[in-house]
Design a protein around this motif. Structure first.
Motif, PDB file in Angstrom:
ATOM      1  N   PRO A  27     119.390 -25.471 171.277  1.00  0.00           N
ATOM      2  CA  PRO A  27     118.482 -24.680 172.101  1.00  0.00           C
ATOM      3  C   PRO A  27     118.827 -23.191 172.025  1.00  0.00           C
ATOM      4  CG  PRO A  27     120.090 -25.825 173.482  1.00  0.00           C
ATOM      5  CD  PRO A  27     120.307 -26.317 172.090  1.00  0.00           C
ATOM      6  N   LEU A  28     117.798 -22.348 172.128  1.00  0.00           N
ATOM      7  CA  LEU A  28     118.057 -20.916 171.974  1.00  0.00           C
ATOM      8  C   LEU A  28     117.429 -20.087 173.093  1.00  0.00           C
ATOM      9  CD1 LEU A  28     115.114 -20.566 170.720  1.00  0.00           C
ATOM     10  CD2 LEU A  28     116.246 -20.432 168.531  1.00  0.00           C
ATOM     11  N   TYR A  29     118.033 -18.954 173.327  1.00  0.00           N
ATOM     12  CA  TYR A  29     117.557 -18.036 174.363  1.00  0.00           C
ATOM     13  C   TYR A  29     116.116 -17.628 174.038  1.00  0.00           C
ATOM     14  CZ  TYR A  29     117.522 -14.185 177.628  1.00  0.00           C
ATOM     15  OH  TYR A  29     117.196 -13.341 178.658  1.00  0.00           O
ATOM     16  N   ASP A  30     115.303 -17.511 175.058  1.00  0.00           N
ATOM     17  CA  ASP A  30     113.856 -17.496 174.804  1.00  0.00           C
ATOM     18  C   ASP A  30     113.308 -16.234 174.143  1.00  0.00           C
ATOM     19  OD1 ASP A  30     113.928 -15.855 177.078  1.00  0.00           O
ATOM     20  OD2 ASP A  30     112.092 -16.709 177.923  1.00  0.00           O
ATOM     21  N   SER A  31     114.089 -15.156 174.093  1.00  0.00           N
ATOM     22  CA  SER A  31     113.549 -13.956 173.438  1.00  0.00           C
ATOM     23  C   SER A  31     113.732 -14.001 171.913  1.00  0.00           C
ATOM     24  CB  SER A  31     114.220 -12.690 173.996  1.00  0.00           C
ATOM     25  OG  SER A  31     115.532 -12.541 173.503  1.00  0.00           O
ATOM     26  N   TYR A  32     114.591 -14.893 171.414  1.00  0.00           N
ATOM     27  CA  TYR A  32     114.945 -14.823 169.986  1.00  0.00           C
ATOM     28  C   TYR A  32     113.746 -15.043 169.049  1.00  0.00           C
ATOM     29  CZ  TYR A  32     119.981 -15.419 171.220  1.00  0.00           C
ATOM     30  OH  TYR A  32     121.257 -15.291 171.721  1.00  0.00           O
ATOM     31  N   LEU A  33     113.068 -16.184 169.247  1.00  0.00           N
ATOM     32  CA  LEU A  33     112.045 -16.564 168.260  1.00  0.00           C
ATOM     33  C   LEU A  33     110.884 -15.586 168.186  1.00  0.00           C
ATOM     34  CD1 LEU A  33     111.577 -20.431 168.329  1.00  0.00           C
ATOM     35  CD2 LEU A  33     111.951 -18.987 166.333  1.00  0.00           C
ATOM     36  N   PRO A  34     110.319 -15.184 169.337  1.00  0.00           N
ATOM     37  CA  PRO A  34     109.192 -14.238 169.251  1.00  0.00           C
ATOM     38  C   PRO A  34     109.576 -12.935 168.543  1.00  0.00           C
ATOM     39  CG  PRO A  34     109.382 -15.101 171.474  1.00  0.00           C
ATOM     40  CD  PRO A  34     110.575 -15.599 170.721  1.00  0.00           C
ATOM     41  N   MET A  35     110.797 -12.462 168.795  1.00  0.00           N
ATOM     42  CA  MET A  35     111.203 -11.189 168.185  1.00  0.00           C
ATOM     43  C   MET A  35     111.462 -11.357 166.688  1.00  0.00           C
ATOM     44  SD  MET A  35     110.873  -9.147 170.630  1.00  0.00           S
ATOM     45  CE  MET A  35     111.830  -7.654 170.714  1.00  0.00           C
ATOM     46  N   VAL A  36     112.057 -12.477 166.310  1.00  0.00           N
ATOM     47  CA  VAL A  36     112.256 -12.745 164.872  1.00  0.00           C
ATOM     48  C   VAL A  36     110.892 -12.780 164.184  1.00  0.00           C
ATOM     49  CG1 VAL A  36     112.918 -14.540 163.204  1.00  0.00           C
ATOM     50  CG2 VAL A  36     114.466 -13.958 165.094  1.00  0.00           C
ATOM     51  N   ARG A  37     109.960 -13.502 164.776  1.00  0.00           N
ATOM     52  CA  ARG A  37     108.630 -13.638 164.151  1.00  0.00           C
ATOM     53  C   ARG A  37     107.913 -12.289 164.090  1.00  0.00           C
ATOM     54  NH1 ARG A  37     107.790 -19.092 166.766  1.00  0.00           N
ATOM     55  NH2 ARG A  37     108.330 -20.488 165.043  1.00  0.00           N
ATOM     56  N   ARG A  38     108.011 -11.524 165.183  1.00  0.00           N
ATOM     57  CA  ARG A  38     107.308 -10.229 165.225  1.00  0.00           C
ATOM     58  C   ARG A  38     107.885  -9.271 164.173  1.00  0.00           C
ATOM     59  NH1 ARG A  38     104.156  -7.254 164.690  1.00  0.00           N
ATOM     60  NH2 ARG A  38     103.018  -5.839 166.062  1.00  0.00           N
ATOM     61  N   ALA A  39     109.167  -9.477 163.865  1.00  0.00           N
ATOM     62  CA  ALA A  39     109.801  -8.636 162.839  1.00  0.00           C
ATOM     63  C   ALA A  39     109.450  -9.118 161.430  1.00  0.00           C
ATOM     64  CB  ALA A  39     111.321  -8.645 163.039  1.00  0.00           C
ATOM     65  N   GLY A  40     108.710 -10.224 161.349  1.00  0.00           N
ATOM     66  CA  GLY A  40     108.314 -10.736 160.028  1.00  0.00           C
ATOM     67  C   GLY A  40     109.282 -11.759 159.464  1.00  0.00           C
ATOM     68  N   GLY A  41     110.265 -12.161 160.278  1.00  0.00           N
ATOM     69  CA  GLY A  41     111.248 -13.146 159.819  1.00  0.00           C
ATOM     70  C   GLY A  41     110.663 -14.556 159.827  1.00  0.00           C
ATOM     71  N   VAL A  42     111.248 -15.399 158.987  1.00  0.00           N
ATOM     72  CA  VAL A  42     110.829 -16.808 158.924  1.00  0.00           C
ATOM     73  C   VAL A  42     111.966 -17.644 159.518  1.00  0.00           C
ATOM     74  CG1 VAL A  42     110.149 -18.699 157.397  1.00  0.00           C
ATOM     75  CG2 VAL A  42     109.548 -16.318 156.807  1.00  0.00           C
ATOM     76  N   PRO A  43     111.754 -18.198 160.739  1.00  0.00           N
ATOM     77  CA  PRO A  43     112.850 -18.907 161.397  1.00  0.00           C
ATOM     78  C   PRO A  43     113.196 -20.218 160.698  1.00  0.00           C
ATOM     79  CG  PRO A  43     111.021 -18.441 162.920  1.00  0.00           C
ATOM     80  CD  PRO A  43     110.536 -18.137 161.553  1.00  0.00           C
TER      81      PRO A  43
END
Ligand code: PMP
Ligand code: GLN
Length: 387
Positions: free
Chosen positions: A119-135
């Motif tokens: 499980p991950l802290y809830d800000s991580y995924l949206p910010m990774v995606r918004r930066a163009g990262g592929v989780p």
């Protein structure tokens, strides 16, 4: 009207805000969002208050006031044996949240893969995606939350830019040990990958465990970004003062992001945080000991009430399986149910997962509260489930 950004538009409101609003509406005891009842060390608050009245209240230097950056470097030497150059390797941010954003926007190039641990802290995924990262998500399994080494190794590849992880870990209260960190470090070295380490709970750690910063591992000094938060180390979550430590080359793009995100952080709060980081060892060991005592107070009572309580090795939180109580709904249903019917609020742990198949039977309770707050929550839960 043209559509706004699709990643951000698709988001709901963060679970912490939702559950705290529900707690206010129902006047429940809020053990959801993680914030302490404690007011924080008086000398830290006094230093910030004094600076507000007598200090310089205009823009401080973009990297942070020298006193705080020096204090961050001294603190890293004292607790991790790290030799940090405060001028080129320390940046002050408006909370660890901004620090995370600065790192992700500063380092990710669209299409880069980013390894994350659920499980991950809830800000991580949206910010990774918004930066163009592929989780690339790797999941820890309860109740021990051990690192699945093969899956982690398989998540790394030629396109991996960085791994972002959190130790001590919110919400599952895992502390990564030296072997696990070494394994991750080996993958970072093998694949030429950066490690962004969210270490905001570095001092909230229990049972004689020691927080090990990834930056201290062989070969990792110059490819690790270490993030801390005065909010957590001094029980002042509203201050939103964070700090990043990274090698100069890594720091440059991160600082350039920071300059256009917030540019600076209130100088009096920086002054207060500097005072805090210079408190003696006794302050930090007492903080951990007090939190451990509170963990035990809450965890023991929840187990008596009938929850299956998972081990908690650090952070403000204890994860519980509520199925033994006979509740058949999801974790969201459960947290809403106890808020409305028992007058106690917790946070559903599925909010810390993205992909399909997240467990839906865990509620996270926060124990960084006055004993009277904990006891009143315990009494209410006991009255609801045991009568
Ligand atoms: N990371 C984790 C794991 C957290 O629990 C928090 C707490 N809110 C943050 C980052 C953000 O810290 P800050 O309040 O300093 O922005
Ligand atoms: N980190 C805190 C928690 O996990 C909440 C932070 C927030 O509300 N954004 O409860």
């Amino acid at each position: 009207m043209k559509p706004a950004n699709s990643t951000m538009s698709a988001l709901g409101t963060t679970v912490f805000e939702v559950m705290s609003a529900l707690a206010r509406e129902h006047k429940s005891v809020n053990l959801g969002q993680g914030f302490p009842d404690d007011k924080g060390p008086e000398e830290v608050r006094a230093a910030a208050a004094e600076y507000l009245l007598t200090g310089h209240n205009q823009y401080p230097p973009m990297m942070g006031i020298p006193e705080l950056r020096q204090a961050v470097a001294e603190h890293a030497r004292r607790f991790q044996g790290l030799d940090i150059d405060w001028q080129s390797e320390v940046l002050v941010t408006s909370g660890a949240t901004e620090a995370l954003g600065d790192c992700l926007f500063g380092l990710i190039e669209p299409g880069d893969e980013v390894v994350l641990i659920e499980p991950l802290y809830d800000s991580y995924l949206p910010m990774v995606r918004r930066a163009g990262g592929v989780p690339k998500l790797v999941r820890l399994e309860p109740p021990n939350w051990r690192l699945p080494r093969e899956e982690l190794a398989a998540a790394f590849g030629p396109k991996t830019k960085l791994i972002l992880f959190n130790t001590p870990m919110n919400p599952c209260s895992k502390v990564f040990d030296e072997e696990e960190l070494s394994f991750i470090a080996g993958l970072c070295l093998q694949h030429d990958v950066y490690a962004i380490c969210d270490e905001v709970y570095e001092h909230i750690i229990f049972d004689d465990r020691r927080h090990i910063s990834m930056m201290t591992l062989p070969g990792m000094r110059d490819r690790t970004v270490r993030i801390g938060s005065a909010g957590k180390s001094f029980s002042l979550t509203g201050w939103k003062v964070g700090y990043i430590t990274a090698a100069p080359e890594l720091m440059k793009p991160i600082a350039k992001t920071h300059q256009f995100m917030t540019f600076t952080t209130p100088p009096n709060l920086q002054w207060g945080a500097a005072t805090g980081l210079r408190l003696n060892d006794g302050y930090f060991s007492t903080l951990a000991a007090e939190m451990q005592r509170k963990r035990d107070r809450l965890a023991t009572a929840l187990a008596e009430i009938g929850f299956d309580v998972l081990p908690a090795h650090g952070t403000y939180f204890v994860t519980t399986d509520f199925r033994p109580l006979g509740f058949n709904g999801t974790d969201e249903d459960f947290c809403r149910h106890i808020t409305v019917e028992a007058g106690v609020t917790a946070v559903p742990v599925s909010a810390f997962y993205q992909s399909e198949g997240a467990p839906r039977y865990f509620a996270r309770f926060c124990f960084c509260k006055d004993d009277s707050t904990l006891d009143s929550a315990i009494e209410r839960l006991r009255a609801h489930f045991c009568s």
